[in-house]
Motif scaffolding. Sequence first.
Motif, mmCIF file in Angstrom:
data_model
loop_
_atom_site.group_PDB
_atom_site.id
_atom_site.type_symbol
_atom_site.label_atom_id
_atom_site.label_comp_id
_atom_site.label_asym_id
_atom_site.label_seq_id
_atom_site.Cartn_x
_atom_site.Cartn_y
_atom_site.Cartn_z
ATOM 1 N N THR A 270 -40.052 -0.436 -22.706
ATOM 2 C CA THR A 270 -40.199 0.965 -22.291
ATOM 3 C C THR A 270 -41.575 1.501 -22.667
ATOM 4 N N ASN A 271 -41.968 1.308 -23.914
ATOM 5 C CA ASN A 271 -43.270 1.802 -24.368
ATOM 6 C C ASN A 271 -44.419 1.040 -23.726
ATOM 7 N N LEU A 272 -44.222 -0.249 -23.535
ATOM 8 C CA LEU A 272 -45.263 -1.061 -22.908
ATOM 9 C C LEU A 272 -45.456 -0.659 -21.450
ATOM 10 N N THR A 273 -44.363 -0.339 -20.780
ATOM 11 C CA THR A 273 -44.448 0.123 -19.386
ATOM 12 C C THR A 273 -45.219 1.437 -19.300
ATOM 13 N N ALA A 274 -44.923 2.363 -20.192
ATOM 14 C CA ALA A 274 -45.624 3.656 -20.199
ATOM 15 C C ALA A 274 -47.113 3.460 -20.465
ATOM 16 N N TRP A 275 -47.448 2.553 -21.361
ATOM 17 C CA TRP A 275 -48.841 2.306 -21.713
ATOM 18 C C TRP A 275 -49.614 1.719 -20.544
ATOM 19 N N ILE A 276 -49.064 0.713 -19.881
ATOM 20 C CA ILE A 276 -49.764 0.082 -18.769
ATOM 21 C C ILE A 276 -49.833 1.016 -17.558
ATOM 22 N N THR A 277 -48.803 1.842 -17.385
ATOM 23 C CA THR A 277 -48.781 2.771 -16.239
ATOM 24 C C THR A 277 -49.918 3.776 -16.327
ATOM 25 N N ASN A 278 -50.080 4.414 -17.481
ATOM 26 C CA ASN A 278 -51.173 5.382 -17.650
ATOM 27 C C ASN A 278 -51.541 5.468 -19.128
ATOM 28 N N PRO A 279 -52.520 4.673 -19.559
ATOM 29 C CA PRO A 279 -52.880 4.629 -20.982
ATOM 30 C C PRO A 279 -53.269 5.993 -21.561
ATOM 31 N N GLN A 280 -53.950 6.824 -20.792
ATOM 32 C CA GLN A 280 -54.422 8.111 -21.319
ATOM 33 C C GLN A 280 -53.276 9.075 -21.620
ATOM 34 N N ASN A 281 -52.148 8.923 -20.922
ATOM 35 C CA ASN A 281 -50.993 9.766 -21.228
ATOM 36 C C ASN A 281 -50.347 9.384 -22.558
ATOM 37 N N VAL A 282 -50.543 8.139 -22.942
ATOM 38 C CA VAL A 282 -49.939 7.641 -24.186
ATOM 39 C C VAL A 282 -50.883 7.827 -25.367
ATOM 40 N N LYS A 283 -52.142 7.474 -25.176
ATOM 41 C CA LYS A 283 -53.140 7.564 -26.249
ATOM 42 C C LYS A 283 -54.448 8.076 -25.668
ATOM 43 N N SER A 284 -54.600 9.378 -25.676
ATOM 44 C CA SER A 284 -55.774 10.011 -25.080
ATOM 45 C C SER A 284 -57.052 9.522 -25.742
ATOM 46 N N GLY A 285 -58.028 9.164 -24.921
ATOM 47 C CA GLY A 285 -59.297 8.689 -25.451
ATOM 48 C C GLY A 285 -59.378 7.188 -25.591
ATOM 49 N N ALA A 286 -58.257 6.494 -25.420
ATOM 50 C CA ALA A 286 -58.265 5.036 -25.515
ATOM 51 C C ALA A 286 -59.145 4.445 -24.419
ATOM 52 N N LYS A 287 -59.714 3.288 -24.705
ATOM 53 C CA LYS A 287 -60.660 2.678 -23.760
ATOM 54 C C LYS A 287 -59.978 1.770 -22.736
#
Length: 309
Positions: A270-287
């Motif tokens: 679940t968390n991995l799906t959210a991260w790959i879908t839109n990284p900035q929504n999960v961790k703003s500023g991530a590269k």
Amino acid sequence: MGNILSVYTNDVDRINELFRYFLVVAAIIFLLVVGYTFYYVFKYQSKKQLELPNQEEGSDRIEIILATIATVITAVFVYLTITSINTIQKIPEHPKPFLEITGHQWWWEAKYPQSGVITANQIYIPTGKKILLKLTSADVVHDWWVYKLGRKIDMIPGRYNYMYMYADKPGEYLGACSEFCGVEHARMRIRVIALKPKDFKVWQKHQLQPVVSKPKDALFEKGKELFEEKTCTNCHAINGTPHKEDIGPNLTHFGSRKRFLSDMLVNNKTNLTAWITNPQNVKSGAKMPNFILSKSEIKALVTYLHNLK
């Protein structure tokens, strides 16, 4: 005087003992000052006291005694502090680190030069052994601090600092970056997992094994193809493959890690799906860029990464 501080394997215990000495002396001085202040406040507050008490201009004897006490206390603590610093920072002339830590915005890279293991964020060490760390930064100033295992120390781009870390019993020890390093500084966490020496050897041996896909797992193979096609390999390395880049975290055996994103999230689909879908929504500023993938592509990539064990 050299025996005032006990000999500790863990530098944290030595620092804590020195702090306790500071605290006790500071508390005594504080109580004396407050006590004498209240004593004279109450002594001369009576309404019956119509005349001011006799004024004394000073006492050379008392001043000399107080100055001597202050000088002795200061000298003792200067000595103890320098002794502790020299003991804690006793690094060999040609250090051979057990573990190399590099700080990135906003994750930790861990290399074990003696074995060749490279991992990220979730860091393992053996118990009962003083671990020599070599620390640096890939971008800005970071600060490594796992308060139960060792002191904190700056990580500066282009420079190497060294320190010892020690765990006397198995367990998970949490820490964090202690130098503001950007928008996600507060979520640049550390998790050090201390294992018994034999268990650490098992973990290390497992990390050196190549990733093997499940037999006839089409979704896994599709995810593997997408991982290469979508240029994930330009940033991420996976041991046992031709991909060696270290711009982003090393993903070897990523699926066996309990958490990801510098200990921010539980490592599940679940968390991995959210991260790959839109990284900035999960961790703003991530590269990590948003590749704007389809649901089927995301599912395949999640399956691939989740099964890197």
